[in-house]
Write a protein that holds these residues in place. Structure first.
Motif, PDB file in Angstrom:
ATOM      1  N   ASP A  90       0.691  -1.224  -0.275  1.00  0.00           N
ATOM      2  CA  ASP A  90      -0.055   0.196   0.249  1.00  0.00           C
ATOM      3  C   ASP A  90       0.654   1.142   0.109  1.00  0.00           C
ATOM      4  OD1 ASP A  90      -2.674  -1.524   0.324  1.00  0.00           O
ATOM      5  OD2 ASP A  90      -2.229  -1.405   1.878  1.00  0.00           O
ATOM      6  N   PHE A  91       2.148   0.929   0.742  1.00  0.00           N
ATOM      7  CA  PHE A  91       3.357   2.321   0.498  1.00  0.00           C
ATOM      8  C   PHE A  91       4.368   1.398   1.038  1.00  0.00           C
ATOM      9  CE2 PHE A  91       4.810   5.977   3.180  1.00  0.00           C
ATOM     10  CZ  PHE A  91       4.337   6.506   2.612  1.00  0.00           C
ATOM     11  N   ILE A  92       5.506   2.540   0.116  1.00  0.00           N
ATOM     12  CA  ILE A  92       6.681   2.041   0.063  1.00  0.00           C
ATOM     13  C   ILE A  92       7.512   2.982   0.598  1.00  0.00           C
ATOM     14  CG2 ILE A  92       8.875   1.519  -1.317  1.00  0.00           C
ATOM     15  CD1 ILE A  92       6.766  -0.460  -3.383  1.00  0.00           C
ATOM     16  N   LEU A  93       8.256   3.635   1.516  1.00  0.00           N
ATOM     17  CA  LEU A  93       9.378   3.931   1.856  1.00  0.00           C
ATOM     18  C   LEU A  93      10.459   3.890   1.916  1.00  0.00           C
ATOM     19  CD1 LEU A  93       9.127   7.371   3.229  1.00  0.00           C
ATOM     20  CD2 LEU A  93       9.175   5.410   5.293  1.00  0.00           C
ATOM     21  N   TYR A  94      11.298   4.833   1.270  1.00  0.00           N
ATOM     22  CA  TYR A  94      12.783   4.120   1.045  1.00  0.00           C
ATOM     23  C   TYR A  94      13.547   5.448   0.589  1.00  0.00           C
ATOM     24  CZ  TYR A  94      11.853   5.750  -4.480  1.00  0.00           C
ATOM     25  OH  TYR A  94      12.619   6.281  -4.915  1.00  0.00           O
ATOM     26  N   LEU A  95      14.521   5.461   0.251  1.00  0.00           N
ATOM     27  CA  LEU A  95      15.781   6.842   0.533  1.00  0.00           C
ATOM     28  C   LEU A  95      16.976   5.896  -1.106  1.00  0.00           C
ATOM     29  CD1 LEU A  95      16.914   9.237   1.104  1.00  0.00           C
ATOM     30  CD2 LEU A  95      18.744   8.062   2.997  1.00  0.00           C
ATOM     31  N   LYS A  96      16.507   6.970  -2.336  1.00  0.00           N
ATOM     32  CA  LYS A  96      16.730   6.979  -2.540  1.00  0.00           C
ATOM     33  C   LYS A  96      18.287   7.171  -3.318  1.00  0.00           C
ATOM     34  CE  LYS A  96      16.089   8.229  -8.220  1.00  0.00           C
ATOM     35  NZ  LYS A  96      15.853   8.482  -8.901  1.00  0.00           N
ATOM     36  N   GLY A  97      19.118   6.521  -3.914  1.00  0.00           N
ATOM     37  CA  GLY A  97      20.536   6.124  -3.950  1.00  0.00           C
ATOM     38  C   GLY A  97      21.212   5.664  -2.481  1.00  0.00           C
ATOM     39  N   LEU A  98      20.318   5.489  -2.457  1.00  0.00           N
ATOM     40  CA  LEU A  98      21.380   4.559  -0.970  1.00  0.00           C
ATOM     41  C   LEU A  98      21.442   2.818  -0.446  1.00  0.00           C
ATOM     42  CD1 LEU A  98      22.665   5.028   2.326  1.00  0.00           C
ATOM     43  CD2 LEU A  98      20.160   3.580   2.564  1.00  0.00           C
ATOM     44  N   GLN A  99      20.428   2.423  -1.685  1.00  0.00           N
ATOM     45  CA  GLN A  99      20.190   1.282  -1.812  1.00  0.00           C
ATOM     46  C   GLN A  99      20.282   1.047  -3.466  1.00  0.00           C
ATOM     47  OE1 GLN A  99      17.335   0.630   1.035  1.00  0.00           O
ATOM     48  NE2 GLN A  99      19.285  -1.096   1.596  1.00  0.00           N
ATOM     49  N   PRO A 100      20.487   0.657  -4.516  1.00  0.00           N
ATOM     50  CA  PRO A 100      20.614   0.782  -5.627  1.00  0.00           C
ATOM     51  C   PRO A 100      19.984  -0.846  -6.365  1.00  0.00           C
ATOM     52  CG  PRO A 100      23.363   1.050  -5.719  1.00  0.00           C
ATOM     53  CD  PRO A 100      22.070   1.036  -3.993  1.00  0.00           C
ATOM     54  N   ALA A 101      20.247  -1.604  -5.804  1.00  0.00           N
ATOM     55  CA  ALA A 101      18.352  -2.629  -5.836  1.00  0.00           C
ATOM     56  C   ALA A 101      17.452  -2.573  -6.033  1.00  0.00           C
ATOM     57  CB  ALA A 101      19.324  -4.026  -4.881  1.00  0.00           C
ATOM     58  N   ILE A 106      11.874  -1.161  -7.564  1.00  0.00           N
ATOM     59  CA  ILE A 106      10.911  -0.259  -7.007  1.00  0.00           C
ATOM     60  C   ILE A 106      10.810   0.532  -7.931  1.00  0.00           C
ATOM     61  CG2 ILE A 106       9.728   2.258  -5.725  1.00  0.00           C
ATOM     62  CD1 ILE A 106      11.429   1.239  -3.975  1.00  0.00           C
ATOM     63  N   LYS A 107      11.057   0.984  -9.304  1.00  0.00           N
ATOM     64  CA  LYS A 107      10.929   0.706 -10.337  1.00  0.00           C
ATOM     65  C   LYS A 107      10.300   0.537 -11.738  1.00  0.00           C
ATOM     66  CE  LYS A 107      13.499   2.794 -14.662  1.00  0.00           C
ATOM     67  NZ  LYS A 107      14.792   3.450 -15.282  1.00  0.00           N
ATOM     68  N   GLN A 108      11.065  -1.113 -10.966  1.00  0.00           N
ATOM     69  CA  GLN A 108      10.265  -1.912 -12.076  1.00  0.00           C
ATOM     70  C   GLN A 108       8.983  -2.983 -11.248  1.00  0.00           C
ATOM     71  OE1 GLN A 108      11.411  -4.037 -14.285  1.00  0.00           O
ATOM     72  NE2 GLN A 108      13.205  -2.316 -15.108  1.00  0.00           N
ATOM     73  N   SER A 109       8.392  -2.397 -10.109  1.00  0.00           N
ATOM     74  CA  SER A 109       7.168  -2.216  -9.909  1.00  0.00           C
ATOM     75  C   SER A 109       6.244  -2.451 -10.364  1.00  0.00           C
ATOM     76  CB  SER A 109       7.496  -2.759  -8.085  1.00  0.00           C
ATOM     77  OG  SER A 109       6.706  -1.332  -8.023  1.00  0.00           O
ATOM     78  N   GLY A 110       6.087  -1.029 -10.382  1.00  0.00           N
ATOM     79  CA  GLY A 110       5.363   0.062 -11.682  1.00  0.00           C
ATOM     80  C   GLY A 110       3.975   0.638  -9.522  1.00  0.00           C
ATOM     81  N   ALA A 111       4.342   0.234  -8.530  1.00  0.00           N
ATOM     82  CA  ALA A 111       4.029   1.010  -7.062  1.00  0.00           C
ATOM     83  C   ALA A 111       3.470   1.945  -7.164  1.00  0.00           C
ATOM     84  CB  ALA A 111       5.190   0.004  -5.629  1.00  0.00           C
ATOM     85  N   SER A 112       1.752   2.410  -7.275  1.00  0.00           N
ATOM     86  CA  SER A 112       1.873   4.163  -7.192  1.00  0.00           C
ATOM     87  C   SER A 112       2.269   4.731  -5.751  1.00  0.00           C
ATOM     88  CB  SER A 112       0.465   3.502  -7.565  1.00  0.00           C
ATOM     89  OG  SER A 112      -0.428   3.080  -6.458  1.00  0.00           O
ATOM     90  N   HIS A 113       1.788   4.108  -4.523  1.00  0.00           N
ATOM     91  CA  HIS A 113       2.368   4.955  -3.442  1.00  0.00           C
ATOM     92  C   HIS A 113       3.515   5.138  -3.220  1.00  0.00           C
ATOM     93  CE1 HIS A 113      -1.819   4.634  -3.724  1.00  0.00           C
ATOM     94  NE2 HIS A 113      -2.395   5.544  -2.863  1.00  0.00           N
TER      95      HIS A 113
END
Length: 317
Positions: A90-101, A106-113
């Motif tokens: 329902d919701f994904i919280l991350y910090l771009k640039g820290l964990q390339p994988a 996330i980019k490939q998942s198509g998740a909206s939130h």
């Protein structure tokens, strides 16, 4: 911290696509269980994001971290099961640039939130002459050179917390009042932490500290300190003679007493530098994960332990 091994984008993309296909059924089942309990299914990339989601979400969220306790987050490799869960969260919280994988998954998942914590505050470049960031890591994209360790500055972490709270309110408006209340309570705690750091580090014999993990650029800048990292070197590798010589000069000139190491990596480098420079060693936790060896059970407690360690090392009055 181990130096990050960047995986070719094509390889990561292929693995992510396979993971998404392979575990759709089981991940959907897991998600259904959480949703049937009436809670928001939240996926956090690593501990600092998990802490915010749990504290702000409270009883209305079920939080899963992609980075298990004791795992060094920069080098995280996602399992197919973890990758598959992203599309159903329902919701994904991350910090771009820290964990390339994680970024690629996330980019490939198509998740909206999804919410990138890096967009909630201003990132700065605390890099070194070795290129890349203070770890010697090379970043790709527009954020090249940006230091991601914003959570180690209570003020920046507060900015992120406020943004997370507002995002959860929009995602789950039925519980917006509770998210707002929890955010306010956490902001108050972080404000008290900031005050403790400002007061505790105001009068010290020295303002310089040495660390094998140069994650404390924001913290140092916030409180008028100088971080001397063993930059561009794996914490478990032997530092170069030139760097040891430089650190010896810095330690003597700036009255440095301690070389700090972290909880998720070997203290080998710190002990090498300490032996060659006549300094002591201690832990300064970058708070990338909570384990049994952590000096505290959560972010607030470990940050207080870090303050105590800094006060001792810097000769606080």
């Amino acid at each position: 911290m181990n130096i990050r091994r960047l995986i070719p984008a094509a390889a990561v993309t292929g693995a992510v696509a396979l993971g998404l296909t392979a575990v759709t059924a089981c991940s959907s089942s897991d998600t259904s269980d959480r949703k049937s309990a009436g809670r928001l299914d939240v996926v956090a990339s690593f501990y600092p994001m998990q802490f915010l989601a749990e504290r702000i979400g409270g009883d209305h969220v079920s939080v899963t971290s992609l980075t298990k306790p004791g795992v060094e987050p920069h080098d995280l490799e996602l399992s197919p099961r973890q990758t598959g869960r992203l599309s159903d969260a329902d919701f994904i919280l991350y910090l771009k640039g820290l964990q390339p994988a994680v970024d690629e998954a996330i980019k490939q998942s198509g998740a909206s939130h999804t919410l990138d914590a890096a967009t909630l505050t201003t990132l700065e470049d605390h890099g070194t002459e070795t290129g890349g960031d203070e770890h010697g890591h090379e970043h790709e994209g527009d954020e090249a050179g940006a230091d991601p360790h914003i959570w180690l500055d209570p003020v920046k972490y507060t900015e992120v917390a406020k943004g997370v709270g507002k995002s959860l309110e929009k995602t789950d408006p039925d519980h917006a009042a509770d998210y707002r209340k929890n955010t306010d309570a956490l902001v108050k705690e972080l404000g008290a932490l900031d005050t403790a750091y400002r007061t505790g580090l105001k009068n010290t014999a020295t303002k310089t500290f040495i660390t094998t993990h140069s994650a404390f650029g924001y913290l140092a800048e916030r409180y008028g300190l100088t971080q001397e990292g063993i930059a561009g070197i794996d914490p478990e590798a032997e530092p170069s003679p030139a760097r040891i010589s430089a650190l010896h000069s810095i330690a003597e000139k700036k009255k440095v007493t301690t070389v700090f190491f972290e909880t998720l990596a070997s203290d080998k480098t710190a002990k090498t530098v300490a032996r060659d420079t006549g300094l002591k060693t201690d832990v300064l936790d970058p708070l990338e994960g909570i384990t049994d060896s952590s000096k505290g059970d959560d972010y607030i407690e470990v940050m207080k332990s870090n303050l105590a360690a800094l006060r001792t090392a810097l000769g606080a009055k």
